[in-house]
Scaffold this motif. Structure first.
Motif, PDB file in Angstrom:
ATOM      1  N   ALA A   9      -5.631   4.096   7.108  1.00 46.77           N
ATOM      2  CA  ALA A   9      -6.169   4.353   5.775  1.00 46.77           C
ATOM      3  C   ALA A   9      -5.001   4.511   4.819  1.00 46.77           C
ATOM      4  O   ALA A   9      -4.141   5.375   5.016  1.00 46.77           O
ATOM      5  CB  ALA A   9      -7.029   5.612   5.782  1.00 46.77           C
ATOM      6  N   LEU A  10      -4.962   3.658   3.785  1.00 53.27           N
ATOM      7  CA  LEU A  10      -3.808   3.615   2.898  1.00 53.27           C
ATOM      8  C   LEU A  10      -4.234   3.482   1.440  1.00 53.27           C
ATOM      9  O   LEU A  10      -5.186   2.772   1.128  1.00 53.27           O
ATOM     10  CB  LEU A  10      -2.922   2.412   3.248  1.00 53.27           C
ATOM     11  N   ALA A  11      -3.511   4.148   0.573  1.00 55.39           N
ATOM     12  CA  ALA A  11      -3.616   3.885  -0.864  1.00 55.39           C
ATOM     13  C   ALA A  11      -2.591   2.800  -1.218  1.00 55.39           C
ATOM     14  O   ALA A  11      -1.813   2.354  -0.373  1.00 55.39           O
ATOM     15  CB  ALA A  11      -3.363   5.159  -1.654  1.00 55.39           C
ATOM     16  N   LEU A  12      -2.594   2.368  -2.469  1.00 56.62           N
ATOM     17  CA  LEU A  12      -1.791   1.219  -2.872  1.00 56.62           C
ATOM     18  C   LEU A  12      -0.307   1.410  -2.551  1.00 56.62           C
ATOM     19  O   LEU A  12       0.335   0.517  -1.994  1.00 56.62           O
ATOM     20  CB  LEU A  12      -1.967   0.943  -4.368  1.00 56.62           C
ATOM     21  N   ASP A  28      -7.383  -3.074  11.379  1.00 56.99           N
ATOM     22  CA  ASP A  28      -8.399  -2.497  10.501  1.00 56.99           C
ATOM     23  C   ASP A  28      -7.693  -1.771   9.361  1.00 56.99           C
ATOM     24  O   ASP A  28      -6.710  -1.051   9.572  1.00 56.99           O
ATOM     25  CB  ASP A  28      -9.273  -1.497  11.265  1.00 56.99           C
ATOM     26  N   LEU A  29      -8.210  -1.942   8.157  1.00 55.60           N
ATOM     27  CA  LEU A  29      -7.599  -1.326   6.979  1.00 55.60           C
ATOM     28  C   LEU A  29      -8.669  -0.673   6.129  1.00 55.60           C
ATOM     29  O   LEU A  29      -9.702  -1.277   5.839  1.00 55.60           O
ATOM     30  CB  LEU A  29      -6.863  -2.391   6.159  1.00 55.60           C
ATOM     31  N   GLU A  30      -8.404   0.552   5.750  1.00 56.36           N
ATOM     32  CA  GLU A  30      -9.290   1.282   4.833  1.00 56.36           C
ATOM     33  C   GLU A  30      -8.507   1.655   3.586  1.00 56.36           C
ATOM     34  O   GLU A  30      -7.518   2.391   3.669  1.00 56.36           O
ATOM     35  CB  GLU A  30      -9.828   2.548   5.510  1.00 56.36           C
ATOM     36  N   ALA A  45      -9.910  -3.129 -12.560  1.00 54.38           N
ATOM     37  CA  ALA A  45      -9.689  -4.529 -12.171  1.00 54.38           C
ATOM     38  C   ALA A  45      -8.231  -4.788 -11.798  1.00 54.38           C
ATOM     39  O   ALA A  45      -7.945  -5.488 -10.814  1.00 54.38           O
ATOM     40  CB  ALA A  45     -10.123  -5.456 -13.296  1.00 54.38           C
ATOM     41  N   ASP A  46      -7.286  -4.241 -12.570  1.00 56.48           N
ATOM     42  CA  ASP A  46      -5.869  -4.451 -12.273  1.00 56.48           C
ATOM     43  C   ASP A  46      -5.481  -3.796 -10.955  1.00 56.48           C
ATOM     44  O   ASP A  46      -4.674  -4.348 -10.192  1.00 56.48           O
ATOM     45  CB  ASP A  46      -4.992  -3.907 -13.402  1.00 56.48           C
ATOM     46  N   LEU A  47      -6.050  -2.630 -10.678  1.00 59.09           N
ATOM     47  CA  LEU A  47      -5.782  -1.943  -9.413  1.00 59.09           C
ATOM     48  C   LEU A  47      -6.296  -2.769  -8.241  1.00 59.09           C
ATOM     49  O   LEU A  47      -5.613  -2.923  -7.223  1.00 59.09           O
ATOM     50  CB  LEU A  47      -6.436  -0.557  -9.424  1.00 59.09           C
ATOM     51  N   ALA A  48      -7.498  -3.307  -8.377  1.00 61.97           N
ATOM     52  CA  ALA A  48      -8.049  -4.161  -7.322  1.00 61.97           C
ATOM     53  C   ALA A  48      -7.191  -5.409  -7.141  1.00 61.97           C
ATOM     54  O   ALA A  48      -6.926  -5.835  -6.002  1.00 61.97           O
ATOM     55  CB  ALA A  48      -9.484  -4.548  -7.663  1.00 61.97           C
ATOM     56  N   ALA A  49      -6.748  -5.995  -8.242  1.00 61.04           N
ATOM     57  CA  ALA A  49      -5.928  -7.199  -8.169  1.00 61.04           C
ATOM     58  C   ALA A  49      -4.605  -6.925  -7.455  1.00 61.04           C
ATOM     59  O   ALA A  49      -4.109  -7.772  -6.697  1.00 61.04           O
ATOM     60  CB  ALA A  49      -5.668  -7.743  -9.572  1.00 61.04           C
ATOM     61  N   ALA A  50      -4.034  -5.744  -7.683  1.00 59.98           N
ATOM     62  CA  ALA A  50      -2.777  -5.387  -7.011  1.00 59.98           C
ATOM     63  C   ALA A  50      -2.982  -5.296  -5.506  1.00 59.98           C
ATOM     64  O   ALA A  50      -2.123  -5.723  -4.717  1.00 59.98           O
ATOM     65  CB  ALA A  50      -2.249  -4.063  -7.572  1.00 59.98           C
ATOM     66  N   HIS A  51      -4.116  -4.742  -5.074  1.00 54.01           N
ATOM     67  CA  HIS A  51      -4.430  -4.695  -3.642  1.00 54.01           C
ATOM     68  C   HIS A  51      -4.595  -6.111  -3.086  1.00 54.01           C
ATOM     69  O   HIS A  51      -4.067  -6.433  -2.017  1.00 54.01           O
ATOM     70  CB  HIS A  51      -5.718  -3.903  -3.404  1.00 54.01           C
ATOM     71  N   LYS A  52      -5.331  -6.938  -3.806  1.00 47.92           N
ATOM     72  CA  LYS A  52      -5.603  -8.294  -3.319  1.00 47.92           C
ATOM     73  C   LYS A  52      -4.311  -9.107  -3.200  1.00 47.92           C
ATOM     74  O   LYS A  52      -4.154  -9.906  -2.258  1.00 47.92           O
ATOM     75  CB  LYS A  52      -6.592  -8.996  -4.247  1.00 47.92           C
ATOM     76  N   GLU A 250      -5.827   8.186   9.800  1.00 47.31           N
ATOM     77  CA  GLU A 250      -5.954   8.780   8.460  1.00 47.31           C
ATOM     78  C   GLU A 250      -5.059  10.016   8.408  1.00 47.31           C
ATOM     79  O   GLU A 250      -5.492  11.129   8.696  1.00 47.31           O
ATOM     80  CB  GLU A 250      -7.408   9.140   8.140  1.00 47.31           C
ATOM     81  N   LEU A 251      -3.819   9.813   8.042  1.00 46.53           N
ATOM     82  CA  LEU A 251      -2.820  10.874   8.057  1.00 46.53           C
ATOM     83  C   LEU A 251      -2.492  11.341   6.653  1.00 46.53           C
ATOM     84  O   LEU A 251      -2.429  10.537   5.717  1.00 46.53           O
ATOM     85  CB  LEU A 251      -1.537  10.386   8.741  1.00 46.53           C
ATOM     86  N   ARG A 252      -2.263  12.624   6.519  1.00 48.62           N
ATOM     87  CA  ARG A 252      -1.860  13.152   5.216  1.00 48.62           C
ATOM     88  C   ARG A 252      -0.476  12.634   4.844  1.00 48.62           C
ATOM     89  O   ARG A 252      -0.231  12.246   3.702  1.00 48.62           O
ATOM     90  CB  ARG A 252      -1.876  14.683   5.262  1.00 48.62           C
ATOM     91  N   ASP A 253       0.438  12.645   5.806  1.00 46.00           N
ATOM     92  CA  ASP A 253       1.786  12.139   5.598  1.00 46.00           C
ATOM     93  C   ASP A 253       1.891  10.785   6.296  1.00 46.00           C
ATOM     94  O   ASP A 253       1.957  10.712   7.523  1.00 46.00           O
ATOM     95  CB  ASP A 253       2.817  13.123   6.164  1.00 46.00           C
ATOM     96  N   LYS A 254       1.884   9.716   5.510  1.00 40.96           N
ATOM     97  CA  LYS A 254       1.872   8.377   6.091  1.00 40.96           C
ATOM     98  C   LYS A 254       3.155   8.058   6.861  1.00 40.96           C
ATOM     99  O   LYS A 254       3.179   7.117   7.662  1.00 40.96           O
ATOM    100  CB  LYS A 254       1.647   7.322   4.997  1.00 40.96           C
ATOM    101  N   ALA A 255       4.188   8.859   6.652  1.00 33.07           N
ATOM    102  CA  ALA A 255       5.411   8.671   7.427  1.00 33.07           C
ATOM    103  C   ALA A 255       5.167   8.949   8.915  1.00 33.07           C
ATOM    104  O   ALA A 255       5.990   8.570   9.759  1.00 33.07           O
ATOM    105  CB  ALA A 255       6.523   9.587   6.897  1.00 33.07           C
ATOM    106  N   GLY A 256       4.039   9.572   9.229  1.00 33.00           N
ATOM    107  CA  GLY A 256       3.695   9.841  10.617  1.00 33.00           C
ATOM    108  C   GLY A 256       3.028   8.680  11.333  1.00 33.00           C
ATOM    109  O   GLY A 256       2.713   8.784  12.527  1.00 33.00           O
ATOM    110  N   LEU A 257       2.813   7.564  10.646  1.00 31.08           N
ATOM    111  CA  LEU A 257       2.170   6.415  11.294  1.00 31.08           C
ATOM    112  C   LEU A 257       2.980   5.866  12.465  1.00 31.08           C
ATOM    113  O   LEU A 257       2.425   5.644  13.552  1.00 31.08           O
ATOM    114  CB  LEU A 257       1.898   5.311  10.264  1.00 31.08           C
ATOM    115  N   PRO A 258       4.288   5.632  12.323  1.00 28.27           N
ATOM    116  CA  PRO A 258       5.045   5.132  13.480  1.00 28.27           C
ATOM    117  C   PRO A 258       5.002   6.081  14.680  1.00 28.27           C
ATOM    118  O   PRO A 258       4.831   5.628  15.818  1.00 28.27           O
ATOM    119  CB  PRO A 258       6.467   4.987  12.930  1.00 28.27           C
ATOM    120  N   ALA A 259       5.133   7.370  14.445  1.00 28.15           N
ATOM    121  CA  ALA A 259       5.098   8.335  15.552  1.00 28.15           C
ATOM    122  C   ALA A 259       3.727   8.345  16.219  1.00 28.15           C
ATOM    123  O   ALA A 259       3.620   8.473  17.447  1.00 28.15           O
ATOM    124  CB  ALA A 259       5.449   9.731  15.039  1.00 28.15           C
TER     125      ALA A 259
END
Length: 271
Positions: A9-12, A28-30, A45-52, A250-259
């Motif tokens: 789960a990621l924000a932009l 899988d991406l949320e 719309a611009d936010l969606a376009a940046a994701h796309k 779904e981590l609060r600190d995304k730096a924890g994804l590799p671990a």
């Protein structure tokens, strides 16, 4: 033996960092950039376009976390339900713009409900009836769009209640989500069953899992392996359902994804 591919789960801003990792195995991406009412009420719309733009080349299962701040799906106040209908519809607008096929919504069941819902003759039917009134149009639209609305446990103590609610829609567009940290909090702090029981109760209706570690006291969203969740039991329960849920870190600190991924790989649970 094949192990499941894990997503996130990621924000932009996080997607910019982890985009190549996501696309590498079409994980899988949320997307979590659209949960705030201020965003949904604006021109996004611009936010969606940046994701796309970042997702060029991505062919995996894409979803969003729907809006949830400040409301419940089963509000007794009909004017509040009007607002919630509008927010859910805005979330489906985002799904349509992005090509997302899943949206997370929060369960209406509370800790108070567990102890008090049967204090009232119509307690259970009121929760289900008001939730249907809120979501009826959204469920029909989701069916037409090929989007699945997944109901995520928040304070739920009895996982059977949420399944009964989901089944009451009799729709392919409504399934269940289990958040492991929420379940572990409920187990440790409110007497709920352990996390793997939540998974098993969902059964074939399990469409989505938020993977986060916790201590059983609070909603920590720690990297996997940092808390006390019994992950082997959780993944065995997922496999036993026979379902193919989206598996989302779904981590609060995304730096924890590799671990977290290192932990899952080491334990032979995910890749």
């Amino acid at each position: 033996m094949s192990v499941p591919v894990i997503g996130a789960a990621l924000a932009l801003e996080d997607l910019r960092i982890y985009r190549d990792w996501i696309v590498e195995k079409q994980r899988d991406l949320e997307l979590q950039s659209f949960v705030d009412a201020k965003v949904l009420m604006s021109d996004w719309a611009d936010l969606a376009a940046a994701h796309k733009e970042l997702l060029d080349g991505y062919t995996g299962r894409l979803g969003i976390h729907g809006p949830f701040w400040g409301f419940t799906l089963h509000s007794i106040d009909p004017e509040i339900r009007d607002v919630v209908r509008r927010r859910v519809a805005q979330g489906l607008d985002v799904c349509e713009a992005l090509g997302a096929t899943s949206m997370v919504l929060h369960s209406p069941y509370t800790t108070w409900d567990y102890n008090n819902i049967d204090n009232y003759a119509n307690g259970r039917s009121s929760v289900i009836g008001n939730t249907h009134d809120t979501l009826a149009a959204a469920v029909k639209r989701a069916e037409d769009m090929g989007v699945t609305l997944v109901l995520e446990n928040i304070e739920d103590i009895n996982p059977a209640d949420r399944r009964i609610l989901a089944e009451s829609f009799d729709s392919v567009a409504v399934k269940l989500s289990v958040d492991t940290g929420h379940a572990h909090y409920a187990h440790g702090s409110t007497g709920a069953p352990p996390v793997d029981y939540y998974i098993r109760h969902a059964g074939e209706m399990l469409g989505h899992v938020h993977l986060q570690d916790a201590d059983g006291y609070a909603d920590r969203h720690w990297a996997l392996g940092q808390g006390t969740i019994r992950w082997h039991a959780v993944f065995a329960a997922i496999k036993a359902t026979g379902a193919d849920p989206r598996l989302i870190l779904e981590l609060r600190d995304k730096a924890g994804l590799p671990a977290s991924m290192e932990y899952l790989a080491r334990e032979g649970l995910g890749q």
